[in-house]
Design a protein around this motif. Structure first.
Motif, mmCIF file in Angstrom:
data_model
loop_
_atom_site.group_PDB
_atom_site.id
_atom_site.type_symbol
_atom_site.label_atom_id
_atom_site.label_comp_id
_atom_site.label_asym_id
_atom_site.label_seq_id
_atom_site.Cartn_x
_atom_site.Cartn_y
_atom_site.Cartn_z
ATOM 1 N N LEU A 1 -9.369 42.002 67.104
ATOM 2 C CA LEU A 1 -8.937 42.632 66.019
ATOM 3 C C LEU A 1 -9.251 42.792 64.652
ATOM 4 O O LEU A 1 -8.573 44.190 64.570
ATOM 5 C CB LEU A 1 -6.891 42.032 66.534
ATOM 6 N N ILE A 2 -10.384 41.720 64.715
ATOM 7 C CA ILE A 2 -10.161 41.875 63.129
ATOM 8 C C ILE A 2 -11.235 43.243 62.709
ATOM 9 O O ILE A 2 -11.500 43.691 61.626
ATOM 10 C CB ILE A 2 -10.424 40.444 62.414
ATOM 11 N N PRO A 3 -12.813 43.227 63.248
ATOM 12 C CA PRO A 3 -13.150 44.130 63.001
ATOM 13 C C PRO A 3 -13.193 45.394 63.238
ATOM 14 O O PRO A 3 -13.489 46.113 62.273
ATOM 15 C CB PRO A 3 -14.461 43.704 64.126
ATOM 16 N N VAL A 4 -11.898 45.885 63.688
ATOM 17 C CA VAL A 4 -12.308 46.957 63.561
ATOM 18 C C VAL A 4 -11.502 47.890 62.212
ATOM 19 O O VAL A 4 -12.203 49.089 61.190
ATOM 20 C CB VAL A 4 -11.431 47.834 64.838
ATOM 21 N N PRO A 5 -10.405 46.948 62.046
ATOM 22 C CA PRO A 5 -9.707 47.285 60.456
ATOM 23 C C PRO A 5 -9.908 47.207 59.319
ATOM 24 O O PRO A 5 -11.412 47.921 58.437
ATOM 25 C CB PRO A 5 -8.164 46.586 60.439
ATOM 26 N N PHE A 6 -11.538 46.299 59.658
ATOM 27 C CA PHE A 6 -12.474 46.223 58.463
ATOM 28 C C PHE A 6 -13.750 47.279 58.556
ATOM 29 O O PHE A 6 -14.008 48.268 57.713
ATOM 30 C CB PHE A 6 -13.433 45.161 58.916
ATOM 31 N N ILE A 7 -13.792 47.864 59.494
ATOM 32 C CA ILE A 7 -15.200 49.105 59.703
ATOM 33 C C ILE A 7 -14.174 49.875 59.181
ATOM 34 O O ILE A 7 -14.890 50.686 58.666
ATOM 35 C CB ILE A 7 -15.334 49.502 60.981
ATOM 36 N N ALA A 8 -13.419 50.093 59.029
ATOM 37 C CA ALA A 8 -12.111 51.609 58.687
ATOM 38 C C ALA A 8 -12.343 51.442 57.435
ATOM 39 O O ALA A 8 -12.042 52.586 56.663
ATOM 40 C CB ALA A 8 -11.183 51.653 59.476
ATOM 41 N N LEU A 9 -11.878 50.589 56.851
ATOM 42 C CA LEU A 9 -12.371 49.782 55.176
ATOM 43 C C LEU A 9 -13.174 50.337 54.447
ATOM 44 O O LEU A 9 -13.469 51.483 53.838
ATOM 45 C CB LEU A 9 -11.584 48.252 55.438
ATOM 46 N N PHE A 10 -14.359 49.931 55.695
ATOM 47 C CA PHE A 10 -15.796 49.998 54.866
ATOM 48 C C PHE A 10 -15.925 51.417 54.887
ATOM 49 O O PHE A 10 -16.884 52.137 53.945
ATOM 50 C CB PHE A 10 -16.616 49.451 55.768
ATOM 51 N N LEU A 11 -16.173 52.293 55.850
ATOM 52 C CA LEU A 11 -16.361 53.309 56.617
ATOM 53 C C LEU A 11 -15.505 54.605 55.006
ATOM 54 O O LEU A 11 -15.844 55.138 54.650
ATOM 55 C CB LEU A 11 -16.199 54.163 57.643
ATOM 56 N N GLY A 12 -14.124 53.892 54.957
ATOM 57 C CA GLY A 12 -13.759 55.016 53.858
ATOM 58 C C GLY A 12 -13.561 54.489 52.280
ATOM 59 O O GLY A 12 -13.679 56.036 52.108
ATOM 60 N N TRP A 13 -14.716 53.127 52.617
ATOM 61 C CA TRP A 13 -15.196 52.969 50.575
ATOM 62 C C TRP A 13 -16.438 53.626 50.314
ATOM 63 O O TRP A 13 -17.110 53.576 50.078
ATOM 64 C CB TRP A 13 -15.392 51.771 51.205
ATOM 65 N N LEU A 14 -17.346 53.970 52.016
ATOM 66 C CA LEU A 14 -18.350 54.368 51.846
ATOM 67 C C LEU A 14 -18.812 55.926 50.429
ATOM 68 O O LEU A 14 -20.167 55.552 50.075
ATOM 69 C CB LEU A 14 -19.102 54.706 52.907
ATOM 70 N N PRO A 15 -17.388 56.429 50.510
ATOM 71 C CA PRO A 15 -18.197 57.760 49.454
ATOM 72 C C PRO A 15 -17.477 57.723 48.194
ATOM 73 O O PRO A 15 -17.665 58.379 47.399
ATOM 74 C CB PRO A 15 -17.554 59.257 50.087
ATOM 75 N N HIS A 16 -17.457 56.445 47.885
ATOM 76 C CA HIS A 16 -16.595 56.212 46.498
ATOM 77 C C HIS A 16 -17.851 56.493 45.517
ATOM 78 O O HIS A 16 -17.177 56.653 43.992
ATOM 79 C CB HIS A 16 -16.537 54.334 46.303
ATOM 80 N N ASN A 17 -19.066 57.015 45.919
ATOM 81 C CA ASN A 17 -20.261 56.833 44.631
ATOM 82 C C ASN A 17 -21.291 57.700 45.128
ATOM 83 O O ASN A 17 -21.660 57.583 44.526
ATOM 84 C CB ASN A 17 -21.085 55.419 44.205
ATOM 85 N N ASP A 18 -20.617 58.866 46.428
ATOM 86 C CA ASP A 18 -20.949 59.667 46.720
ATOM 87 C C ASP A 18 -22.307 60.556 45.431
ATOM 88 O O ASP A 18 -23.311 61.243 46.252
ATOM 89 C CB ASP A 18 -20.288 60.601 47.361
#
Length: 522
Positions: free
Chosen positions: A331-348
């Motif tokens: 159950l841990i990896p999927v929320p991490f993936i959601a968080l990192f995907l949303g974090w990716l465009p912070h310096n787009d």
């Protein structure tokens, strides 16, 4: 004239067997493979004769509804031209209704419909073996075939009239992605059910709903009559009404096709435009198309995408080594993936380099820039999460946690996207220039890059805290808290996404000059 059109249709079908030896060999191999698949499906259907009527009803209604939906969606996915396009027969001077009827009959002479007829015939024998009246089984097979064929005819005519200019492999890829998102969670859900000789209650409810819808009514009413179910007449009425409505719609489509001028083909003018040919012709659509090209073609973006699932999967290993059961660690990896995907465009903006001048010089509104840049991440993240969430819950083994997982992932993903929209306009920091290795980062003279990354990351976790808390409660104490996690997660995530993009749009419009200075200096 009708007989001539039917002979032409049969000649077209048989014409695929003509050609050089290699072409004929490929076609024959494909036909043999198809025949083997059809035989396997028919054998599987006939084997259900020993099962209960409820199991047979569930299998046939679900499969029939899926096939009907496939016939309706396939023309939008495929990019082939329709040999039975009504406009091809405009020069013959046939009346609208006569041509519509002829094309319906000609539409039955096609390989997909013939394959469906064989499989539906096998299903009809199973219905009769389960006590369905022979006449009802025959009508069910005929109604099912005609419904599928008419859905395909109408969808194909609509696609030829409205999608021809905008059809491309990118659009086809989007349709296939949607199909993937629907199919994989469905397969995972079905595989997780425990049958024990009886139909699970979840499927029974789904079948009851599909039995009175245009997708499943034709495949349901024969067995409902065999079971003396009160909804049999409702299913029959829906099946007949659907068929009549499709005939009327088909006549209207044929009349419109014969009385309107075909738009000139713009394939040559639009060739090579890729995502620009798919996206709307608006500032936001153009920015989204350009961002999609970058995300799927620039190795700096690709490395970030690849690292996310790898980093999330690595988080499971320490837990497993520490003795945490797989059912909990998964159950841990999927929320991490959601968080990192949303974090990716912070310096787009920084990845644009000096190309950001196009947005600033053309006076693009900040909202168009912010939303357009989020399209690639959402196009990647939403389907990926839609597949991973049910898989994780299935491995965990407790489907009641599904609402909590959805709420947590939505809160993390959308909150991170909203904060990233602000951070990329407020505090962009230098990255490797286009064409350079993504692993060679330039030296930075300030710490604002680290601060921006940390604020987006920690801020998304803080905003998703209510959903995380209710999810933990659902996992450890009260499963009813899963619904609260869903609503809190979706509500907070959507609110932060909308507010974040609005603030980011205002900031982008006010700091256009400074953003350009940063692009020139970095």
């Amino acid at each position: 004239m009708a007989a001539y059109i039917l002979r032409l249709r049969a000649a077209l079908l048989l014409g695929s067997l003509r050609g050089d030896a290699s072409h004929v060999t490929r076609v024959m191999l494909a036909l043999l493979t198809l025949a083997a698949g059809v035989a396997a499906v028919c054998w599987a259907l006939v084997s259900f004769q020993q099962s209960g009527r409820e199991v047979v009803l569930t299998v046939t209604v679900l499969a029939g509804a899926a096939v009907t939906a496939g016939f309706a969606a396939a023309p939008a996915i495929a990019s082939t031209s329709d040999p039975l396009d009504p406009r091809r027969f405009a020069v013959l001077g046939l009346r609208t209704r006569a041509l519509a009827v002829v094309l319906i009959v000609a539409g039955l002479i096609s390989l997909p419909v013939l394959v469906l007829a064989v499989i539906a015939g096998a299903a009809g024998t199973v219905w009769v073996a389960q006590g369905a009246p022979v006449v009802g089984a025959i009508f069910g097979v005929v109604f099912g075939i005609l419904t599928c064929m008419l859905f395909a005819r109408i969808a194909m005519a609509g696609a030829s009239m409205f999608l021809r200019e905008r059809r491309s492999r990118e659009l086809t890829g989007l349709f296939l992605l949607v199909v993937l998102v629907v199919v994989i969670p469905g397969v995972v859900f079905f595989a997780s059910l425990e049958w024990d000789g009886r139909v699970p209650s979840q499927l029974a409810e789904a079948v009851a709903v599909l039995s009175v819808t245009p997708l499943g009514a034709a495949w349901a009413f024969p067995l409902l009559f065999a079971a003396s179910d009160g909804t049999a007449w409702v299913s029959l009425a829906v099946a007949v009404g659907t068929l009549l409505a499709l005939v009327v719609i088909w006549i209207i489509v044929v009349e419109r096709a014969l009385t309107t001028t075909e738009r000139p083909s713009a394939v040559r003018e639009r060739g090579g435009l890729g995502w620009f040919a798919v996206a709307p012709g608006t500032p936001g659509g153009v920015i989204a198309a350009r961002s999609l090209i970058y995300w799927f073609g620039d190795r700096r973006y690709l490395v970030n995408i690849i690292v996310v699932p790898v980093a999330a999967a690595v988080t499971v290993l320490p837990l497993l080594v520490a003795g945490v059961p797989l059912s909990l660690a998964i159950l841990i990896p999927v929320p991490f993936i959601a968080l990192f995907l949303g974090w990716l465009p912070h310096n787009d903006i920084a990845y644009d380099s000096t190309a950001v001048w196009m947005h600033i010089a053309s006076g693009v509104r900040g909202a168009a820039d912010r939303w357009g840049r989020l399209v690639p991440v959402m196009l990647i993240g939403l389907p990926l999460l839609a597949v991973l969430i049910p898989v994780a819950v299935a491995v965990h083994g407790r489907w009641a946690l599904l609402p909590a997982m959805i709420g947590i992932c939505v809160a993390l993903f959308f909150s991170a996207l909203g904060l990233s929209s602000i951070a990329s306009a407020v505090a962009p920091y230098a990255v490797s220039p286009p064409g350079e290795s993504p692993f060679q980062q330039p030296q930075r003279t300030s710490s604002r890059g680290v601060i921006a990354q940390g604020l987006v990351f920690s801020g998304a976790i803080a905003l998703a805290a209510p959903a995380l808390w209710f999810g933990w409660e659902a996992l450890t104490r009260d499963i009813e808290a899963a619904v609260s996690a869903l609503w809190f997660g979706v509500g907070v995530g959507v609110a932060v996404l909308v507010a974040g993009t609005a603030i980011g749009a205002f900031t982008f419009a006010r700091r256009g000059g400074r953003i350009m200075e940063f692009a020139e200096a970095s």
